[in-house]
Design an enzyme around this catalytic site. Structure first.
Site, PDB file in Angstrom:
ATOM      1  N   TYR A   1       0.848  -1.188   0.000  1.00  0.00           N
ATOM      2  CA  TYR A   1       0.000   0.000   0.000  1.00  0.00           C
ATOM      3  C   TYR A   1       0.889   1.245   0.000  1.00  0.00           C
ATOM      4  O   TYR A   1       1.621   1.496   0.938  1.00  0.00           O
ATOM      5  CB  TYR A   1      -0.914   0.042   1.220  1.00  0.00           C
ATOM      6  CG  TYR A   1      -1.859  -1.122   1.369  1.00  0.00           C
ATOM      7  CD1 TYR A   1      -2.242  -1.903   0.288  1.00  0.00           C
ATOM      8  CD2 TYR A   1      -2.385  -1.456   2.613  1.00  0.00           C
ATOM      9  CE1 TYR A   1      -3.107  -2.970   0.436  1.00  0.00           C
ATOM     10  CE2 TYR A   1      -3.266  -2.511   2.776  1.00  0.00           C
ATOM     11  CZ  TYR A   1      -3.607  -3.277   1.688  1.00  0.00           C
ATOM     12  OH  TYR A   1      -4.480  -4.336   1.849  1.00  0.00           O
TER      13      TYR A   1
ATOM     14  N   HIS B   1      -0.227 -11.998   1.200  1.00  0.00           N
ATOM     15  CA  HIS B   1      -1.256 -11.160   0.598  1.00  0.00           C
ATOM     16  C   HIS B   1      -1.967 -11.856  -0.557  1.00  0.00           C
ATOM     17  O   HIS B   1      -3.190 -11.743  -0.709  1.00  0.00           O
ATOM     18  CB  HIS B   1      -0.604  -9.860   0.119  1.00  0.00           C
ATOM     19  CG  HIS B   1      -1.544  -8.715   0.041  1.00  0.00           C
ATOM     20  ND1 HIS B   1      -1.117  -7.412  -0.036  1.00  0.00           N
ATOM     21  CD2 HIS B   1      -2.899  -8.639   0.025  1.00  0.00           C
ATOM     22  CE1 HIS B   1      -2.158  -6.592  -0.102  1.00  0.00           C
ATOM     23  NE2 HIS B   1      -3.245  -7.314  -0.072  1.00  0.00           N
TER      24      HIS B   1
ATOM     25  N   SER C   1     -13.223  -5.230   2.697  1.00  0.00           N
ATOM     26  CA  SER C   1     -14.303  -4.643   1.891  1.00  0.00           C
ATOM     27  C   SER C   1     -15.684  -5.146   2.318  1.00  0.00           C
ATOM     28  O   SER C   1     -16.512  -5.511   1.483  1.00  0.00           O
ATOM     29  CB  SER C   1     -14.082  -4.930   0.395  1.00  0.00           C
ATOM     30  OG  SER C   1     -12.930  -4.288  -0.081  1.00  0.00           O
ATOM     31  N   PRO C   2     -15.967  -5.151   3.631  1.00  0.00           N
ATOM     32  CA  PRO C   2     -17.294  -5.605   4.079  1.00  0.00           C
ATOM     33  C   PRO C   2     -18.411  -4.640   3.699  1.00  0.00           C
ATOM     34  O   PRO C   2     -19.587  -4.976   3.841  1.00  0.00           O
ATOM     35  CB  PRO C   2     -17.132  -5.705   5.599  1.00  0.00           C
ATOM     36  CG  PRO C   2     -16.090  -4.684   5.919  1.00  0.00           C
ATOM     37  CD  PRO C   2     -15.120  -4.736   4.774  1.00  0.00           C
ATOM     38  N   LEU C   3     -18.025  -3.464   3.196  1.00  0.00           N
ATOM     39  CA  LEU C   3     -19.005  -2.489   2.713  1.00  0.00           C
ATOM     40  C   LEU C   3     -18.979  -2.386   1.182  1.00  0.00           C
ATOM     41  O   LEU C   3     -19.417  -1.391   0.612  1.00  0.00           O
ATOM     42  CB  LEU C   3     -18.752  -1.113   3.335  1.00  0.00           C
ATOM     43  CG  LEU C   3     -19.049  -1.044   4.830  1.00  0.00           C
ATOM     44  CD1 LEU C   3     -18.555   0.269   5.427  1.00  0.00           C
ATOM     45  CD2 LEU C   3     -20.536  -1.220   5.095  1.00  0.00           C
ATOM     46  N   GLY C   4     -18.464  -3.434   0.539  1.00  0.00           N
ATOM     47  CA  GLY C   4     -18.484  -3.466  -0.916  1.00  0.00           C
ATOM     48  C   GLY C   4     -17.743  -2.313  -1.554  1.00  0.00           C
ATOM     49  O   GLY C   4     -18.181  -1.765  -2.560  1.00  0.00           O
TER      50      GLY C   4
ATOM     51  N   GLY D   1     -17.514   0.601  -0.447  1.00  0.00           N
ATOM     52  CA  GLY D   1     -18.253   1.837  -0.230  1.00  0.00           C
ATOM     53  C   GLY D   1     -19.657   1.856  -0.766  1.00  0.00           C
ATOM     54  O   GLY D   1     -20.486   2.658  -0.328  1.00  0.00           O
TER      55      GLY D   1
END
Length: 340
Positions: free
Chosen positions: A70, A138, A217-220, A222
């Site tokens: 990152y 990763h 990414s549990p919120l897709g 965003g």
């Protein structure tokens, strides 16, 4: 009417969950993904990012997740500076394997034992710590036997540089092979109402072997916050502009699914994002999602998800409202790096 997130107290304790059984690590039920603070999600703001990490610790979100790629490399330095003086509050996770140069050039996936050792030493230096709590591969290097990679990772545990081992985006077969070499504490992979491939084979394998799940990414990315209604609102360099689920008709169709989540959120007097996170949290006490954000106000909203109660009927309603087959677009533009 859109529900406004409640103001968070100055400090709080989040529920604790245990990842892994043979090599168990206790973490906050909800963590913080730091990727977007340095790259991929538009303009970086180091001061706000640092404040977000420190606020996460105040609110009990102590599982802090980064990776060497990152930035590249800058995110680990940022995290290291932000947690300085508070190391004992943090379950620190980082990752190796997506090899990049300082100028951003991607060299590919590297799981060779020598690289594992060099990558760990470099991460420890950038983070300014003497050990990493959870060290992930990763991406799986399909040219190197997983036994060789995990064998090198196990040496890091023996040397005291790493406490627990993890994999990211690994298949069930790879997980079994890795776990036979050294206990794997957690698998980090994408999981949300929009992305549920792990439910078929991977999650049952994790539970058979006693391995925790850390959804990213549990919120897709965003879209499941309910706040994103147009791709045009994203920064020009935001990688979601090239993401299949954010393209044209696919994006519009996916917003319809978000609307179904909103109906539940209004009943619960919560935000769409809080309900989406609560659904992931409801999947088991061995699941600890790491929603990413680079702003304090969104962090505080996310932490409020632990206060949203979903019963079995709510969980099933949401699962049926957002069926995997109804989500349009693959989860990456290029799926070739995903172990299958």
């Amino acid at each position: 009417m859109t529900q406004q997130p409640a103001t968070q107290p100055d400090r709080r304790d989040l529920p604790v969950r245990t990842l892994g059984s043979q090599s168990a690590l206790k973490v906050s039920a909800l963590g913080l993904g730091c990727m977007g603070m340095s790259e991929f999600y538009g303009t970086a703001d180091e001061a706000e990012a640092t404040a977000t990490i420190r606020r996460a610790l105040d609110l009990g979100a102590t599982l802090i997740d980064t990776a060497d790629m990152y930035g590249p490399f800058t995110n680990e330095k940022l995290v290291g500076r932000a947690i300085a003086g508070r190391r004992d509050e943090v379950q620190l996770a980082t990752k190796f394997g997506n090899e990049r140069l300082a100028d951003g050039t991607r060299l590919g996936i590297n799981g060779s034992p020598d690289y594992v050792r060099r990558a760990c030493d470099a991460s420890l230096e950038r983070l300014g710590v003497d050990h990493i709590d959870l060290y992930y591969q990763h991406r799986v290097d399909k040219t190197v036997p997983i036994e060789d990679t995990v064998g090198a990772m196990a040496e890091l545990v023996e040397a005291g540089k790493v406490r627990h081992l993890g994999l990211s985006e690994a298949s069930a077969t790879t997980i079994r092979r890795a776990h036979a070499v050294h206990p794997i504490t957690a698998l980090q992979t994408e999981y949300s109402l929009f992305t549920r491939h792990v439910e078929d084979e991977i999650l049952p394998t994790l539970r058979e072997l006693g391995i925790g799940l850390v959804p990213y990414s549990p919120l897709g990315r965003g879209i499941l916050t309910g706040a994103l209604t147009s791709v045009d609102s994203l920064d020009a360099d935001d990688f979601r502009r090239q993401h299949p689920r954010f393209q044209g008709e696919a994006f519009q169709g996916n917003l319809v699914l978000v609307g179904r989540v909103r109906e539940v959120a209004e009943r619960k007097r919560a935000t769409v994002g809080q309900v989406a996170l609560a659904w992931v949290l409801a999947q088991g006490d061995d699941v600890a999602p790491i929603p990413g954000t680079k702003r304090v106000r969104y962090l505080e909203e996310n932490v409020g998800a632990v206060d949203v109660t979903l019963d079995a009927t709510d969980v099933e309603e949401l699962a049926q409202a957002v069926r995997p087959e109804d989500v349009a677009g693959q989860r990456y533009p290029d799926m070739s790096s995903i172990d299958a």
